[in-house]
Write an enzyme that holds these catalytic residues in place. Structure first.
Site, PDB file in Angstrom:
ATOM      1  N   ASN A   1       8.634   7.818 -31.611  1.00  0.00           N
ATOM      2  CA  ASN A   1       7.884   7.041 -32.599  1.00  0.00           C
ATOM      3  C   ASN A   1       6.825   7.855 -33.342  1.00  0.00           C
ATOM      4  OD1 ASN A   1       8.739   3.982 -32.228  1.00  0.00           O
ATOM      5  ND2 ASN A   1       8.604   4.889 -30.185  1.00  0.00           N
TER       6      ASN A   1
ATOM      7  N   LYS B   1       9.486  11.214 -36.987  1.00  0.00           N
ATOM      8  CA  LYS B   1      10.376  12.341 -37.262  1.00  0.00           C
ATOM      9  C   LYS B   1      11.469  11.996 -38.266  1.00  0.00           C
ATOM     10  CE  LYS B   1      11.510  12.576 -32.927  1.00  0.00           C
ATOM     11  NZ  LYS B   1      10.618  11.511 -32.404  1.00  0.00           N
TER      12      LYS B   1
ATOM     13  N   ASP C   1      19.440  11.488 -32.227  1.00  0.00           N
ATOM     14  CA  ASP C   1      19.769  10.136 -31.750  1.00  0.00           C
ATOM     15  C   ASP C   1      21.244   9.804 -31.922  1.00  0.00           C
ATOM     16  OD1 ASP C   1      17.156   9.807 -31.048  1.00  0.00           O
ATOM     17  OD2 ASP C   1      16.684   8.258 -32.537  1.00  0.00           O
ATOM     18  N   ASP C   2      21.915  10.475 -32.856  1.00  0.00           N
ATOM     19  CA  ASP C   2      23.332  10.211 -33.089  1.00  0.00           C
ATOM     20  C   ASP C   2      24.217  10.771 -31.977  1.00  0.00           C
ATOM     21  OD1 ASP C   2      22.741   8.936 -35.467  1.00  0.00           O
ATOM     22  OD2 ASP C   2      23.050  10.732 -36.698  1.00  0.00           O
ATOM     23  N   PHE C   3      23.620  11.499 -31.038  1.00  0.00           N
ATOM     24  CA  PHE C   3      24.390  12.143 -29.975  1.00  0.00           C
ATOM     25  C   PHE C   3      24.120  11.541 -28.600  1.00  0.00           C
ATOM     26  CE2 PHE C   3      24.169  15.039 -33.499  1.00  0.00           C
ATOM     27  CZ  PHE C   3      25.467  15.521 -33.600  1.00  0.00           C
ATOM     28  N   PHE C   4      23.494  10.354 -28.570  1.00  0.00           N
ATOM     29  CA  PHE C   4      23.315   9.663 -27.296  1.00  0.00           C
ATOM     30  C   PHE C   4      24.672   9.254 -26.729  1.00  0.00           C
ATOM     31  CE2 PHE C   4      18.745   8.696 -28.167  1.00  0.00           C
ATOM     32  CZ  PHE C   4      18.255   9.085 -26.921  1.00  0.00           C
TER      33      PHE C   4
ATOM     34  N   ARG D   1       5.580   2.227 -29.956  1.00  0.00           N
ATOM     35  CA  ARG D   1       6.816   1.937 -29.222  1.00  0.00           C
ATOM     36  C   ARG D   1       6.974   0.433 -29.018  1.00  0.00           C
ATOM     37  NH1 ARG D   1      11.144   5.295 -26.747  1.00  0.00           N
ATOM     38  NH2 ARG D   1      12.199   3.860 -25.361  1.00  0.00           N
TER      39      ARG D   1
ATOM     40  N   ARG E   1       8.734  -1.465 -31.859  1.00  0.00           N
ATOM     41  CA  ARG E   1      10.123  -1.136 -32.181  1.00  0.00           C
ATOM     42  C   ARG E   1      11.090  -1.968 -31.354  1.00  0.00           C
ATOM     43  NH1 ARG E   1      10.859   4.334 -33.876  1.00  0.00           N
ATOM     44  NH2 ARG E   1      13.077   4.090 -33.467  1.00  0.00           N
TER      45      ARG E   1
END
Length: 206
Positions: free
Chosen positions: A12, A15, A35-38, A136, A139
């Site tokens: 948070n 970025k 985050d696209d690779f979680f 946080r 969100r």
């Protein structure tokens, strides 16, 4: 000329927003988000308290992320620059079509050695415990944070990983996440332009 920029930092910290704004300002700029690779939820380990261990490298397909960055490095020259597509008007970027910039943003960039071999420039956004927890809490996550998750997992992992990379890594530019997005954007933009100028001068003298 290719520049790979790491934009790491606390959860948070802003970025993603900062990376997307830089993408609009810099020539031939692309963004890859960690985050696209979680991994899917069922592949993420759970500790004895029932907390999903998302804030660790094992929760991510890191090898795939590295492959994506290498693919950009190999193929980035296929894109073309148009002055109308970018607000970059710096006088010394007249050869913008020869410049390609990749910004990789994520919360856990500098603890994975194969990534540390790729950075030309590294930034890290910080926040205080109080401000990070406040942001946080506003969100919405899927899955949602269970009670006690921030104090029991998120913040301790942030401190642990920050301490680990600081022991091994230098040349990181720290950014105060309490500063406005405009201030951070201006600083990073000017700093990246300066780095490009340094690389250009080194190429000329090589």
């Amino acid at each position: 000329m290719k520049l790979v920029v790491g934009l790491g930092g606390v959860t948070n910290g802003g970025k993603t927003t900062l990376a997307e704004k830089l993408k609009k300002l810099l020539p031939n700029c692309s963004v890859i988000s960690q985050d696209d690779f979680f991994k899917p939820e069922y592949e993420v380990e759970t500790d004895e308290r029932g907390f999903k261990q998302y804030d660790v490298l094992d929760a991510l397909y890191m090898e795939e992320m590295v492959k994506s960055i290498h693919a950009w490095i190999e193929n980035s020259t296929s894109s073309s620059f148009s002055a109308g597509d970018s607000k970059a008007t710096h006088d010394n970027l007249r050869s913008a079509e020869e410049i390609h910039i990749l910004i990789v943003e994520g919360f856990l960039l500098y603890n994975y050695e194969p990534l540390n071999e790729l950075w030309n420039r590294r930034y890290f956004i910080t926040l205080s415990y109080e401000e990070c927890k406040r942001r946080r809490s506003t969100r919405v996550y899927q899955p949602a944070d269970p009670p006690g998750y921030f104090d029991g997992h998120v913040w301790p992992m942030y401190l642990k990983h920050k301490s680990e990379f600081e022991e091994k890594t230098s040349n990181i530019v720290y950014l105060d996440g309490m500063e406005s997005q405009e201030e951070l954007l201006l600083y990073m933009y000017n700093d990246i332009i300066q780095e490009l100028e340094i690389q250009k001068s080194e190429q000329v003298t090589a």
